[in-house]
Design an enzyme around this catalytic site. Structure first.
Site, short mmCIF file in Angstrom:
data_model
loop_
_atom_site.label_atom_id
_atom_site.label_comp_id
_atom_site.label_asym_id
_atom_site.label_seq_id
_atom_site.Cartn_x
_atom_site.Cartn_y
_atom_site.Cartn_z
N GLU A 182 0.83 -1.21 0.00
CA GLU A 182 0.00 0.00 0.00
C GLU A 182 0.86 1.26 0.00
O GLU A 182 0.60 2.20 -0.75
CB GLU A 182 -0.91 0.04 1.23
N CYS A 203 -2.88 -2.81 7.36
CA CYS A 203 -2.48 -2.76 8.76
C CYS A 203 -2.64 -1.32 9.27
O CYS A 203 -3.03 -0.43 8.52
CB CYS A 203 -1.03 -3.22 8.91
#
Length: 179
Positions: free
Chosen positions: A85, A113
């Protein structure tokens, strides 16, 4: 009331990924994101060459164009922030010439996360589409829900479970050979 197991009773039993979900039913919202998720799954496969966990991500512009792509590179470059990401968000910000990614969508094979959720909020992405749940570290509803926390100034739309079975299978195959 459900009892919470003590940390000592669960040592060695923590799953790295969620169990396989039930087969997907037709869903027009999720169906729209199947093809981009297939590309993210292909991107994730690139991570295994360096021993990285196979997670892939794309940032798509408002018109659907690819602004950034990434796969996990923590092992490859020795960078703890080398999550798919973050790599894709950095590339997208470079492509648009600023940090604000308003109107853009992040498509990622694993639930982000807390670090990645923070980057998503700070970059002002409008939408996050993810595949597999991450009950150990997920911050989009599994363990935490940073992306929809009302205390934050930006809350992207979250679309979970797109091609979850394929994303989960890819992760399972990796962990089966690395445990």
């Amino acid at each position: 009331m459900q009892s919470v197991p003590s940390p000592s009773s669960t040592l060695g039993e923590r799953p790295r990924i969620a169990p396989l979900p039930a087969p997907e039913r037709p869903d027009p919202v999720r169906d729209r994101w199947r093809e981009p998720m297939r590309r993210a799954i292909d991107e994730a496969a690139l991570a295994t060459a360096t021993g990285d966990v196979p997670v892939g991500a794309f940032v798509l512009g408002p018109d659907g164009s690819v602004l950034g792509r990434g796969h996990n590179v923590r092992e490859a470059v020795g960078d703890p922030t080398g999550h798919a990401e973050v790599v894709a968000i950095r590339q997208a910000a470079n492509a648009v010439g600023e940090w604000r990614l308003s109107g853009c969508t992040l498509v990622v094979t694993l639930e982000p996360c807390t670090m990645c959720a923070g980057a998503i909020v700070l970059s002002r992405l409008d939408r996050v589409v993810y595949g597999a749940l991450d009950p150990k570290a997920g911050a989009a509803g599994s363990l935490f829900d940073v992306l929809r926390d009302n205390r934050l100034n930006h809350r992207p739309e979250v679309i979970p479970g797109v091609l979850a079975d394929e994303c989960t299978a890819q992760l399972r195959a990796f962990f089966d050979t690395h445990r």
